[in-house]
Enzyme design. Structure first.
Site, PDB file in Angstrom:
ATOM      1  N   ASP A 112      15.425  -8.101  52.548  1.00 29.43           N
ATOM      2  CA  ASP A 112      15.083  -8.944  53.706  1.00 29.43           C
ATOM      3  C   ASP A 112      14.541  -8.061  54.825  1.00 29.43           C
ATOM      4  O   ASP A 112      14.837  -6.863  54.881  1.00 29.43           O
ATOM      5  CB  ASP A 112      16.330  -9.675  54.227  1.00 29.43           C
ATOM      6  CG  ASP A 112      16.882 -10.648  53.204  1.00 29.43           C
ATOM      7  OD1 ASP A 112      16.129 -11.074  52.318  1.00 29.43           O
ATOM      8  OD2 ASP A 112      18.090 -10.974  53.310  1.00 29.43           O
TER       9      ASP A 112
HETATM   10  N1  URA Z   1      20.979  -9.754  49.686  1.00 29.94           N
HETATM   11  C1  URA Z   1      20.575 -10.226  50.879  1.00 29.94           C
HETATM   12  O1  URA Z   1      21.135 -11.169  51.399  1.00 29.94           O
HETATM   13  N2  URA Z   1      19.556  -9.614  51.474  1.00 29.94           N
HETATM   14  C2  URA Z   1      18.904  -8.543  50.959  1.00 29.94           C
HETATM   15  O2  URA Z   1      17.976  -8.026  51.564  1.00 29.94           O
HETATM   16  C3  URA Z   1      19.338  -8.055  49.710  1.00 29.94           C
HETATM   17  C4  URA Z   1      20.375  -8.690  49.089  1.00 29.94           C
END
Ligand code: URA
Length: 244
Positions: A112
């Site tokens: 993310d």
């Molecule tokens: N899980 C999440 O919620 N975000 C990420 O970036 C990776 C795994």
């Protein structure tokens, strides 16, 4: 550096563009300027077919070490998208030098925008496919800061699989409590890569992830010497372990 012995003949201009010597037009100029030699002979034909790895190619007197694939370990910083391009936001490809960008690497999976940590970038589609295949269950290890008191019952919930907001039950995952309190610190390992997986797993348990960092993916561990935004090539050993 990994050397690849070329199997099939390729156009010289294509080989040089792939290796980061510029666009096909720029490379043509280089060749016309007699700055390129093949097996000791200056060449002027950009369309000459060469066998990279077998034919000796020199550019401005320096031997070319041809390779088809590159593998970069990046410490993705927060605020940058795990993408190759975006109209307005900064993407991870913006962080790497033109020399590597010429190989057209792409991120293997996504983090993310507000997640930081280990991101593998490569142009090796086969390796990426293997690592991302849902059937492979490649382990991803994260460090997280969580708002809320993480308890042993959360550890058990992770071990059984957590039912997410869309009704999907995750695969069993492991959760280790590093510090438990109104704000907790944990390390966890998940074996799949659903959208916002870690955040949604904690959300399902009534808690909120406020910081997330990926520290490992399969056998690949984030190099502690890397700073956010930094990257380096994988070692041949790391590439070998990823392929296994
Ligand atoms: N899980 C999440 O919620 N975000 C990420 O970036 C990776 C795994």
């Amino acid at each position: 550096m990994q050397k690849v012995v070329g199997k099939k003949p390729l156009r010289l201009d294509k080989v040089l563009a792939h290796m980061g010597f510029g666009t096909r037009q720029e490379v043509k100029k280089l060749i016309k300027g007699e700055l390129v030699k093949v097996n000791g002979e200056p060449v002027r034909d950009p369309g000459l077919h060469v066998r990279p790895g077998r034919d000796r190619i020199e550019v401005s007197g320096k031997p070319l070490e041809y390779r088809e694939h590159i593998y970069l370990m990046m410490y993705k910083p927060r605020g940058v998208l795990s993408a190759t391009e975006d109209r307005s936001a900064k993407v991870v490809l913006d962080l790497i030098s033109p020399q590597y960008r010429a190989f057209r690497p792409f991120p293997v999976g996504r983090l993310d925008k507000d997640t930081e940590g280990l991101l593998l970038l490569t142009n090796d589609g086969q390796l990426a496919h293997g690592l991302l295949s849902p059937r492979r269950h490649v382990a991803k290890t994260y460090y997280a800061v969580v708002r809320g008191t993480v308890t042993e019952s959360d550890v058990e919930a992770f071990a059984h699989g957590v039912v997410l907001d869309d009704g999907y039950r995750t695969l069993p995952a492991s959760l280790k409590i590093l510090r438990s309190g109104p704000e907790s610190e944990v390390e966890l390992v998940v074996y799949e890569g659903k959208y916002h997986q870690v955040k949604r797993m904690f959300q399902a348990l009534g808690k909120e992830v406020t910081y997330l960092k990926r520290i490992a993916m399969g056998p690949l561990v984030l190099d502690e010497a890397l700073k956010p935004g930094g990257y380096r090539e994988l070692t041949p050993e790391e590439i070998g372990r990823l392929r296994q």
